[in-house]
Design a protein around this motif. Structure first.
Motif, short mmCIF file in Angstrom:
data_model
loop_
_atom_site.label_atom_id
_atom_site.label_comp_id
_atom_site.label_asym_id
_atom_site.label_seq_id
_atom_site.Cartn_x
_atom_site.Cartn_y
_atom_site.Cartn_z
N PRO A 259 0.82 -1.22 0.00
CA PRO A 259 0.00 0.00 0.00
C PRO A 259 0.85 1.27 0.00
CG PRO A 259 -0.89 -1.60 1.55
CD PRO A 259 0.44 -2.14 1.09
N LYS A 260 2.08 1.17 0.50
CA LYS A 260 2.96 2.35 0.53
C LYS A 260 3.35 2.80 -0.88
CE LYS A 260 4.89 1.77 5.16
NZ LYS A 260 6.13 1.70 5.97
N LEU A 261 3.38 1.86 -1.82
CA LEU A 261 3.66 2.25 -3.20
C LEU A 261 2.52 3.11 -3.74
CD1 LEU A 261 5.77 1.70 -5.55
CD2 LEU A 261 4.08 0.08 -6.42
N ILE A 262 1.30 2.77 -3.36
CA ILE A 262 0.13 3.54 -3.80
C ILE A 262 0.11 4.91 -3.13
CG2 ILE A 262 -2.40 3.61 -3.68
CD1 ILE A 262 -2.41 0.64 -4.21
N GLU A 263 0.51 4.95 -1.86
CA GLU A 263 0.60 6.24 -1.17
C GLU A 263 1.58 7.17 -1.89
OE1 GLU A 263 1.67 5.60 2.88
OE2 GLU A 263 -0.02 4.26 3.28
#
Length: 269
Positions: A259-263
């Protein structure tokens, strides 16, 4: 001597090739017969049948079967590297140390069954497992025509544990110099970004490569994805090449990024 080479060890693109006395006489991919792109999760039954028929030989005449997936010793740094880098997923780390060849034995079981089903005979034929990246290196070097000493580099998602291979070929033999191990995989990183862009991993990478020259490299700084230190590198598993609870999940599907890549980059395309 008749040698049957098989592929499909990493769950995609199953294929077969047949050599008679060192000469290639037939080769085929399973997807051509099944009409199923990449033939994921399949063994090369139809490809083997085609090769035998094309060569005009009986299954019982095959002397050797080679398969591109081998056991990796606990003494190898590969399994220890995998366990250390996956500390955040202790089940995977422990499995790598105490049952690190489970995929090999799963492959071995499937191959033996196929050999018996096709009447080649698993107990009769000589079975030779080949390290995955060594098989990649061989497919490049032994068909290159180079006579002198030459460098060999292999990069993919991963084989057993290795993701990148450095070596050289000389006098028909391949010598390994250095390997990098999962999760530090340039191929895996590219696959993760392929998924993020809305394509299927292990299929759409060539599309991303084709579009890449038309992009604007000034828009994003991707250096945070990889940490390079001297002759080593580490992939940032907080963003990509991650497992378990770190993975981004949507509609019941788990992806190869977090999810951090999406953030950072915004919604999945």
């Amino acid at each position: 001597m008749i040698v049957l080479g098989l592929s499909g060890a990493v769950n995609h693109d199953a294929s077969a090739a047949l050599y008679i006395d060192g000469k290639l006489v037939a080769a085929a991919e399973e997807e051509r017969f099944l009409r199923d792109k990449h033939a994921k999760g399949k063994m090369p039954y139809e490809a083997v049948k085609f090769c035998l028929q094309r060569a005009g030989i009986k299954p019982s005449q095959v002397d050797v079967v080679a398969f591109p997936y081998a056991e990796i010793s606990l003494k190898s740094p590969a399994r220890w590297h995998y366990a250390k880098r996956h500390w955040y997923a202790p089940d995977r780390a422990i499995t790598a140390l105490f049952s690190g060849n489970r995929r090999y034995w799963r492959n071995h079981k499937n191959v033996m069954k196929m050999l018996d089903d096709l009447e080649i005979g698993s107990s009769r034929v000589k079975f030779i497992p080949v390290e995955h990246h060594l098989a990649h290196a061989s497919s490049a070097y032994h068909l290159s025509g180079f006579k002198d000493k030459c460098a060999i580099i292999g990069i993919d998602g991963k084989g057993e544990y290795a993701t990148t291979f450095f070596g050289y070929g000389e006098n028909g033999k391949i010598h390994k110099i250095k390997e990098f191990y999962d999760p530090d995989s340039l191929g895996g990183l590219y696959g993760a970004l392929t998924e993020f862009l809305g394509f299927e991993m292990l299929d759409g990478e060539f599309k991303v490569m084709g579009m890449a020259p038309y992009g604007d490299p000034k828009r994003f700084d991707f250096s945070r994805l990889i940490e390079c230190t001297g002759d080593d590198f580490k992939v940032n598993t907080k963003l990509v090449n991650c497992l378990g609870l770190r993975r981004y999940k949507k509609d019941g599907k788990s992806y190869y990024f977090s999810p951090k890549l999406i953030e950072w980059l915004g919604n999945m395309r």
